[in-house]
Structures are given as structure tokens and as C-alpha cells.
Scaffold this motif. Sequence first.
Motif, PDB file in Angstrom:
ATOM      1  N   ALA A   1       0.848  -1.198   0.000  1.00 21.15           N
ATOM      2  CA  ALA A   1       0.000   0.000   0.000  1.00 21.15           C
ATOM      3  C   ALA A   1       0.882   1.245   0.000  1.00 21.15           C
ATOM      4  O   ALA A   1       1.912   1.292   0.666  1.00 21.15           O
ATOM      5  N   SER A   2       0.464   2.264  -0.736  1.00 24.58           N
ATOM      6  CA  SER A   2       1.227   3.517  -0.748  1.00 24.58           C
ATOM      7  C   SER A   2       0.772   4.455   0.360  1.00 24.58           C
ATOM      8  O   SER A   2       1.518   5.329   0.777  1.00 24.58           O
ATOM      9  N   GLY A   3      -0.458   4.265   0.838  1.00 24.83           N
ATOM     10  CA  GLY A   3      -1.006   5.174   1.840  1.00 24.83           C
ATOM     11  C   GLY A   3      -1.163   4.532   3.204  1.00 24.83           C
ATOM     12  O   GLY A   3      -1.367   3.324   3.332  1.00 24.83           O
ATOM     13  N   PHE A   4      -1.060   5.375   4.224  1.00 22.42           N
ATOM     14  CA  PHE A   4      -1.317   4.986   5.609  1.00 22.42           C
ATOM     15  C   PHE A   4      -2.743   5.412   5.940  1.00 22.42           C
ATOM     16  O   PHE A   4      -3.083   6.592   5.794  1.00 22.42           O
ATOM     17  N   ASP A   5      -3.572   4.490   6.387  1.00 20.21           N
ATOM     18  CA  ASP A   5      -4.936   4.849   6.767  1.00 20.21           C
ATOM     19  C   ASP A   5      -4.926   5.725   8.015  1.00 20.21           C
ATOM     20  O   ASP A   5      -4.139   5.509   8.938  1.00 20.21           O
ATOM     21  N   LEU A   6      -5.809   6.729   8.022  1.00 19.07           N
ATOM     22  CA  LEU A   6      -5.950   7.650   9.150  1.00 19.07           C
ATOM     23  C   LEU A   6      -7.268   7.382   9.853  1.00 19.07           C
ATOM     24  O   LEU A   6      -8.269   7.054   9.210  1.00 19.07           O
ATOM     25  N   TYR A   7      -7.264   7.568  11.175  1.00 18.31           N
ATOM     26  CA  TYR A   7      -8.413   7.238  12.009  1.00 18.31           C
ATOM     27  C   TYR A   7      -8.967   8.486  12.679  1.00 18.31           C
ATOM     28  O   TYR A   7      -8.217   9.373  13.098  1.00 18.31           O
ATOM     29  N   ALA A   8     -10.274   8.533  12.822  1.00 19.33           N
ATOM     30  CA  ALA A   8     -10.951   9.681  13.426  1.00 19.33           C
ATOM     31  C   ALA A   8     -10.717   9.700  14.927  1.00 19.33           C
ATOM     32  O   ALA A   8     -10.938   8.707  15.618  1.00 19.33           O
ATOM     33  N   ALA A   9     -10.304  10.855  15.438  1.00 19.04           N
ATOM     34  CA  ALA A   9     -10.101  11.045  16.877  1.00 19.04           C
ATOM     35  C   ALA A   9     -11.182  11.969  17.426  1.00 19.04           C
ATOM     36  O   ALA A   9     -10.918  12.847  18.239  1.00 19.04           O
ATOM     37  N   VAL A  10     -12.406  11.759  16.971  1.00 20.12           N
ATOM     38  CA  VAL A  10     -13.530  12.567  17.457  1.00 20.12           C
ATOM     39  C   VAL A  10     -13.893  12.108  18.868  1.00 20.12           C
ATOM     40  O   VAL A  10     -13.801  10.927  19.193  1.00 20.12           O
ATOM     41  N   SER A  11     -14.281  13.062  19.721  1.00 26.50           N
ATOM     42  CA  SER A  11     -14.640  12.697  21.091  1.00 26.50           C
ATOM     43  C   SER A  11     -16.026  12.068  21.156  1.00 26.50           C
ATOM     44  O   SER A  11     -16.312  11.292  22.061  1.00 26.50           O
ATOM     45  N   GLU A  12     -16.883  12.403  20.216  1.00 26.59           N
ATOM     46  CA  GLU A  12     -18.205  11.796  20.091  1.00 26.59           C
ATOM     47  C   GLU A  12     -18.525  11.714  18.603  1.00 26.59           C
ATOM     48  O   GLU A  12     -17.913  12.416  17.786  1.00 26.59           O
ATOM     49  N   PRO A  13     -19.461  10.843  18.206  1.00 27.58           N
ATOM     50  CA  PRO A  13     -19.758  10.713  16.781  1.00 27.58           C
ATOM     51  C   PRO A  13     -20.132  12.051  16.133  1.00 27.58           C
ATOM     52  O   PRO A  13     -20.791  12.888  16.751  1.00 27.58           O
ATOM     53  N   VAL A  14     -19.667  12.227  14.908  1.00 24.58           N
ATOM     54  CA  VAL A  14     -19.952  13.433  14.127  1.00 24.58           C
ATOM     55  C   VAL A  14     -20.795  13.007  12.933  1.00 24.58           C
ATOM     56  O   VAL A  14     -20.421  12.089  12.204  1.00 24.58           O
ATOM     57  N   THR A  15     -21.919  13.673  12.733  1.00 25.25           N
ATOM     58  CA  THR A  15     -22.779  13.377  11.587  1.00 25.25           C
ATOM     59  C   THR A  15     -22.613  14.469  10.542  1.00 25.25           C
ATOM     60  O   THR A  15     -22.808  15.649  10.838  1.00 25.25           O
ATOM     61  N   LEU A  16     -22.234  14.057   9.341  1.00 22.45           N
ATOM     62  CA  LEU A  16     -22.170  14.973   8.201  1.00 22.45           C
ATOM     63  C   LEU A  16     -23.428  14.782   7.377  1.00 22.45           C
ATOM     64  O   LEU A  16     -23.674  13.701   6.834  1.00 22.45           O
ATOM     65  N   GLN A  17     -24.223  15.824   7.285  1.00 19.86           N
ATOM     66  CA  GLN A  17     -25.419  15.800   6.457  1.00 19.86           C
ATOM     67  C   GLN A  17     -25.004  15.920   4.986  1.00 19.86           C
ATOM     68  O   GLN A  17     -23.895  16.386   4.686  1.00 19.86           O
ATOM     69  N   PRO A  18     -25.850  15.516   4.037  1.00 21.04           N
ATOM     70  CA  PRO A  18     -25.511  15.699   2.626  1.00 21.04           C
ATOM     71  C   PRO A  18     -25.126  17.156   2.340  1.00 21.04           C
ATOM     72  O   PRO A  18     -25.812  18.084   2.776  1.00 21.04           O
ATOM     73  N   GLY A  19     -23.986  17.346   1.689  1.00 20.29           N
ATOM     74  CA  GLY A  19     -23.484  18.677   1.368  1.00 20.29           C
ATOM     75  C   GLY A  19     -22.699  19.328   2.487  1.00 20.29           C
ATOM     76  O   GLY A  19     -22.090  20.372   2.277  1.00 20.29           O
ATOM     77  N   GLU A  20     -22.672  18.736   3.662  1.00 24.98           N
ATOM     78  CA  GLU A  20     -21.980  19.330   4.809  1.00 24.98           C
ATOM     79  C   GLU A  20     -20.526  18.874   4.855  1.00 24.98           C
ATOM     80  O   GLU A  20     -20.182  17.762   4.465  1.00 24.98           O
ATOM     81  N   ARG A  21     -19.675  19.742   5.375  1.00 25.57           N
ATOM     82  CA  ARG A  21     -18.260  19.420   5.548  1.00 25.57           C
ATOM     83  C   ARG A  21     -17.897  19.542   7.019  1.00 25.57           C
ATOM     84  O   ARG A  21     -18.551  20.248   7.777  1.00 25.57           O
ATOM     85  N   GLY A  22     -16.821  18.855   7.393  1.00 29.13           N
ATOM     86  CA  GLY A  22     -16.366  18.903   8.773  1.00 29.13           C
ATOM     87  C   GLY A  22     -14.875  18.617   8.863  1.00 29.13           C
ATOM     88  O   GLY A  22     -14.334  17.840   8.072  1.00 29.13           O
ATOM     89  N   LEU A  23     -14.213  19.276   9.814  1.00 28.89           N
ATOM     90  CA  LEU A  23     -12.788  19.081  10.047  1.00 28.89           C
ATOM     91  C   LEU A  23     -12.627  18.031  11.134  1.00 28.89           C
ATOM     92  O   LEU A  23     -12.998  18.257  12.287  1.00 28.89           O
ATOM     93  N   ILE A  24     -12.077  16.883  10.764  1.00 27.81           N
ATOM     94  CA  ILE A  24     -12.011  15.728  11.649  1.00 27.81           C
ATOM     95  C   ILE A  24     -10.581  15.542  12.156  1.00 27.81           C
ATOM     96  O   ILE A  24      -9.650  15.387  11.367  1.00 27.81           O
TER      97      ILE A  24
END
Length: 148
Positions: free
Chosen positions: A26-49
Motif C-alpha cells: 500500500a502507498s497510503g497509511f490509513d488515518l483514524y478519526a479522533a472525534v470525542s463523540e460521533p460526528v454526523t455529516l449531512q448531505p453537502g456538509e463538511r467537517g474538520l475531523i
Amino acid sequence: MQHLVQIKRLPGNEDIQLPQKMSELASGFDLYAAVSEPVTLQPGERGLIPTGFSLAMPGELEAQIRPRSGLALKHGITALNSPGTVDADYRGEVKVLLINHGQEPFVISRNERIAQMVFQYVPTVRLEEVEELSETGRGAGGFGHTGK
């Protein structure tokens, strides 16, 4: 040639998986979310994780943050500024700007794989201002000039 990249797990993220390759080639290292609680992205929404780590790498490298193909295909989740660049002199937390291009809300849970990180060489470049540029067959032809 191997390059040493230092990684620092940030406080409160002891349970977050550090970046890892999911196969030998693999060329890439998988990254994991360090969110303190689940984050919901609605359609069209963006978020900095957040990812829960920071890096120190040699000056000739950059880390590129790229989407995970499975999330893009199955859910329409992608990295908005792809590829995102982590510069060699940045020491803050690596974060991933995700956007939901899908039609359903998407929940990001703690320790979920959200993106991948690929290291690339950065050449040393010196810009030189000139009065004229050399001619080419393409010239100034831009977007779509060669057909469909």
C-alpha cells in the motif's frame, strides 16, 4: 531509500490507532478519526475531523491527505481539499476536511478510518522572473483546448 518520520500521539488519544498501511505494498497509511463523540455529516456538509497525532518529517517530504476510495464509492465521503498537504515544518494536529457528497447523513465514529496519508518528495525549486517564455506547440491553450 527510507525516511524517518516521527509521529506523536496527542494527549487523550491513547486509544486511537496510529496511521498504518493495510497491505504490504500500500502507498497510503490509513488515518483514524479522533472525534470525542460521533460526528454526523449531512448531505453537502463538511467537517474538520481530528486524527489525534502530529508529525515531524524531513524537509524533502510532504504528507498528502487523500480520500479513501471505499468511503467515496459507498457513501460519497471524500476529502474536500484533496490532496491536502501537511508541510514538513507543521507541528500541529493532522486533521482531515471531509465532505458528504452522498444523499444520506454519514456518521463518523471514534477510531473509524477516514482518509489516507501518502508521503511525497518535494523538490527544491527556485523561481526566476523572465520577460519571455519559450514557445511550445500548445502555447497558452488551457482548459478543454484539445477536445471534449
